[in-house]
Design a protein around this motif. Structure first.
Motif, PDB file in Angstrom:
ATOM      1  N   ALA A 180      42.390  27.477  36.266  1.00  0.00           N
ATOM      2  CA  ALA A 180      41.711  27.648  37.547  1.00  0.00           C
ATOM      3  C   ALA A 180      42.425  28.693  38.401  1.00  0.00           C
ATOM      4  O   ALA A 180      41.790  29.542  39.039  1.00  0.00           O
ATOM      5  N   GLN A 181      43.745  28.656  38.394  1.00  0.00           N
ATOM      6  CA  GLN A 181      44.515  29.629  39.168  1.00  0.00           C
ATOM      7  C   GLN A 181      44.325  31.038  38.612  1.00  0.00           C
ATOM      8  O   GLN A 181      44.215  32.003  39.351  1.00  0.00           O
ATOM      9  N   ALA A 182      44.278  31.174  37.294  1.00  0.00           N
ATOM     10  CA  ALA A 182      44.090  32.487  36.687  1.00  0.00           C
ATOM     11  C   ALA A 182      42.687  33.020  36.919  1.00  0.00           C
ATOM     12  O   ALA A 182      42.478  34.234  36.983  1.00  0.00           O
ATOM     13  N   ALA A 183      41.696  32.143  37.068  1.00  0.00           N
ATOM     14  CA  ALA A 183      40.317  32.578  37.251  1.00  0.00           C
ATOM     15  C   ALA A 183      39.996  32.931  38.697  1.00  0.00           C
ATOM     16  O   ALA A 183      39.013  33.626  38.957  1.00  0.00           O
ATOM     17  N   GLU A 184      40.815  32.495  39.646  1.00  0.00           N
ATOM     18  CA  GLU A 184      40.533  32.747  41.063  1.00  0.00           C
ATOM     19  C   GLU A 184      40.327  34.224  41.389  1.00  0.00           C
ATOM     20  O   GLU A 184      39.352  34.574  42.046  1.00  0.00           O
ATOM     21  N   PRO A 185      41.210  35.126  40.961  1.00  0.00           N
ATOM     22  CA  PRO A 185      40.988  36.534  41.319  1.00  0.00           C
ATOM     23  C   PRO A 185      39.707  37.108  40.715  1.00  0.00           C
ATOM     24  O   PRO A 185      39.123  38.038  41.263  1.00  0.00           O
ATOM     25  N   LEU A 186      39.257  36.575  39.608  1.00  0.00           N
ATOM     26  CA  LEU A 186      38.072  37.112  38.953  1.00  0.00           C
ATOM     27  C   LEU A 186      36.781  36.591  39.565  1.00  0.00           C
ATOM     28  O   LEU A 186      35.697  37.008  39.168  1.00  0.00           O
ATOM     29  N   GLU A 187      36.883  35.672  40.514  1.00  0.00           N
ATOM     30  CA  GLU A 187      35.681  35.157  41.160  1.00  0.00           C
ATOM     31  C   GLU A 187      35.105  36.166  42.148  1.00  0.00           C
ATOM     32  O   GLU A 187      33.920  36.145  42.431  1.00  0.00           O
ATOM     33  N   ARG A 188      35.918  37.063  42.651  1.00  0.00           N
ATOM     34  CA  ARG A 188      35.429  38.102  43.554  1.00  0.00           C
ATOM     35  C   ARG A 188      35.013  39.308  42.708  1.00  0.00           C
ATOM     36  O   ARG A 188      35.723  39.730  41.798  1.00  0.00           O
ATOM     37  N   ASP A 189      33.840  39.836  43.005  1.00  0.00           N
ATOM     38  CA  ASP A 189      33.246  40.901  42.181  1.00  0.00           C
ATOM     39  C   ASP A 189      34.131  42.136  42.084  1.00  0.00           C
ATOM     40  O   ASP A 189      34.277  42.714  41.007  1.00  0.00           O
ATOM     41  N   ALA A 190      34.729  42.548  43.181  1.00  0.00           N
ATOM     42  CA  ALA A 190      35.529  43.782  43.169  1.00  0.00           C
ATOM     43  C   ALA A 190      36.728  43.639  42.242  1.00  0.00           C
ATOM     44  O   ALA A 190      37.049  44.558  41.481  1.00  0.00           O
ATOM     45  N   GLU A 191      37.378  42.509  42.287  1.00  0.00           N
ATOM     46  CA  GLU A 191      38.543  42.301  41.427  1.00  0.00           C
ATOM     47  C   GLU A 191      38.131  42.126  39.971  1.00  0.00           C
ATOM     48  O   GLU A 191      38.843  42.568  39.069  1.00  0.00           O
ATOM     49  N   ALA A 192      36.993  41.499  39.733  1.00  0.00           N
ATOM     50  CA  ALA A 192      36.505  41.353  38.362  1.00  0.00           C
ATOM     51  C   ALA A 192      36.162  42.727  37.787  1.00  0.00           C
ATOM     52  O   ALA A 192      36.492  43.024  36.634  1.00  0.00           O
ATOM     53  N   ASP A 193      35.521  43.586  38.589  1.00  0.00           N
ATOM     54  CA  ASP A 193      35.187  44.935  38.119  1.00  0.00           C
ATOM     55  C   ASP A 193      36.441  45.755  37.849  1.00  0.00           C
ATOM     56  O   ASP A 193      36.504  46.500  36.870  1.00  0.00           O
ATOM     57  N   ALA A 194      37.453  45.611  38.699  1.00  0.00           N
ATOM     58  CA  ALA A 194      38.706  46.335  38.485  1.00  0.00           C
ATOM     59  C   ALA A 194      39.377  45.873  37.191  1.00  0.00           C
ATOM     60  O   ALA A 194      39.904  46.699  36.431  1.00  0.00           O
ATOM     61  N   PHE A 195      39.326  44.579  36.926  1.00  0.00           N
ATOM     62  CA  PHE A 195      39.904  44.052  35.690  1.00  0.00           C
ATOM     63  C   PHE A 195      39.167  44.600  34.475  1.00  0.00           C
ATOM     64  O   PHE A 195      39.780  45.024  33.495  1.00  0.00           O
ATOM     65  N   VAL A 196      37.846  44.627  34.543  1.00  0.00           N
ATOM     66  CA  VAL A 196      37.038  45.137  33.433  1.00  0.00           C
ATOM     67  C   VAL A 196      37.346  46.613  33.184  1.00  0.00           C
ATOM     68  O   VAL A 196      37.502  47.051  32.037  1.00  0.00           O
ATOM     69  N   GLU A 197      37.456  47.393  34.237  1.00  0.00           N
ATOM     70  CA  GLU A 197      37.770  48.816  34.093  1.00  0.00           C
ATOM     71  C   GLU A 197      39.154  49.021  33.486  1.00  0.00           C
ATOM     72  O   GLU A 197      39.360  49.916  32.669  1.00  0.00           O
ATOM     73  N   LYS A 198      40.113  48.203  33.878  1.00  0.00           N
ATOM     74  CA  LYS A 198      41.465  48.294  33.325  1.00  0.00           C
ATOM     75  C   LYS A 198      41.464  48.008  31.826  1.00  0.00           C
ATOM     76  O   LYS A 198      42.091  48.736  31.040  1.00  0.00           O
ATOM     77  N   VAL A 199      40.734  46.976  31.416  1.00  0.00           N
ATOM     78  CA  VAL A 199      40.658  46.631  29.994  1.00  0.00           C
ATOM     79  C   VAL A 199      39.934  47.725  29.221  1.00  0.00           C
ATOM     80  O   VAL A 199      40.371  48.139  28.142  1.00  0.00           O
ATOM     81  N   LYS A 200      38.832  48.255  29.774  1.00  0.00           N
ATOM     82  CA  LYS A 200      38.096  49.326  29.103  1.00  0.00           C
ATOM     83  C   LYS A 200      38.955  50.572  28.949  1.00  0.00           C
ATOM     84  O   LYS A 200      38.930  51.233  27.910  1.00  0.00           O
ATOM     85  N   HIS A 201      39.740  50.882  29.955  1.00  0.00           N
ATOM     86  CA  HIS A 201      40.621  52.058  29.884  1.00  0.00           C
ATOM     87  C   HIS A 201      41.652  51.895  28.778  1.00  0.00           C
ATOM     88  O   HIS A 201      41.923  52.826  28.018  1.00  0.00           O
ATOM     89  N   LYS A 202      42.218  50.697  28.664  1.00  0.00           N
ATOM     90  CA  LYS A 202      43.209  50.459  27.609  1.00  0.00           C
ATOM     91  C   LYS A 202      42.573  50.532  26.221  1.00  0.00           C
ATOM     92  O   LYS A 202      43.190  51.014  25.275  1.00  0.00           O
ATOM     93  N   LEU A 203      41.353  50.054  26.079  1.00  0.00           N
ATOM     94  CA  LEU A 203      40.679  50.109  24.786  1.00  0.00           C
ATOM     95  C   LEU A 203      40.302  51.539  24.400  1.00  0.00           C
ATOM     96  O   LEU A 203      40.340  51.904  23.230  1.00  0.00           O
ATOM     97  N   GLU A 204      39.941  52.344  25.376  1.00  0.00           N
ATOM     98  CA  GLU A 204      39.546  53.724  25.097  1.00  0.00           C
ATOM     99  C   GLU A 204      40.742  54.617  24.812  1.00  0.00           C
ATOM    100  O   GLU A 204      40.605  55.641  24.152  1.00  0.00           O
ATOM    101  N   ASN A 205      41.903  54.281  25.311  1.00  0.00           N
ATOM    102  CA  ASN A 205      43.109  55.082  25.129  1.00  0.00           C
ATOM    103  C   ASN A 205      44.193  54.261  24.439  1.00  0.00           C
ATOM    104  O   ASN A 205      45.072  53.712  25.088  1.00  0.00           O
ATOM    105  N   PRO A 206      44.136  54.171  23.098  1.00  0.00           N
ATOM    106  CA  PRO A 206      45.139  53.353  22.403  1.00  0.00           C
ATOM    107  C   PRO A 206      46.534  53.960  22.535  1.00  0.00           C
ATOM    108  O   PRO A 206      46.690  55.168  22.722  1.00  0.00           O
ATOM    109  N   ASP A 207      47.510  53.101  22.440  1.00  0.00           N
ATOM    110  CA  ASP A 207      48.902  53.529  22.518  1.00  0.00           C
ATOM    111  C   ASP A 207      49.267  54.272  21.233  1.00  0.00           C
ATOM    112  O   ASP A 207      49.280  53.701  20.146  1.00  0.00           O
TER     113      ASP A 207
END
Length: 113
Positions: free
Chosen positions: A16-43
């Motif tokens: 529940a504590q980990a899901a709290e920031p993702l309940e707000r749309d702006a933070e959920a979108d930022a998280f999604v963009e961060k994950v997409k960026h990491k997937l598109e640019n492998p180490d």
């Protein structure tokens, strides 16, 4: 209340504590963009290290192939016997290693790009 019930409650609270920031749309979108960026640019370092480890493993396995292929019985008569010189243990081991190295050469550049 058992120990398992206490563990379940702590686990539910942690989720529940980990899901709290993702309940707000702006933070959920930022998280999604961060994950997409990491997937598109492998180490690149990770890909090269994994490729090197795979190549090293292939080389070690290849050193054992000659012994494995030496146990194969080859025909001594007929048309197949005339081609048996192509299937020496050394030639079979070299072919298997060429396939392994070729596969790494095909896959690795695609993962780095």
């Amino acid at each position: 209340m058992t120990m398992e019930d206490a563990f379940d409650q702590r686990l539910k609270a942690a989720f529940a504590q980990a899901a709290e920031p993702l309940e707000r749309d702006a933070e959920a979108d930022a998280f999604v963009e961060k994950v997409k960026h990491k997937l598109e640019n492998p180490d690149r370092k990770r890909v090269l290290m994994l490729g090197g480890a795979g190549s090293t493993g292939s080389a070690i396995a290849g050193s054992q192939l000659e012994g494995l292929f030496s146990n194969i019985s080859m025909p001594t008569e007929g048309a197949a016997a005339s081609l048996a010189f192509l299937a020496t243990p050394e030639a079979l081991a070299a072919a298997a290693m060429a396939m392994a190295v070729g596969t790494v050469a095909l896959v690795l550049p695609r993962r780095i790009a």
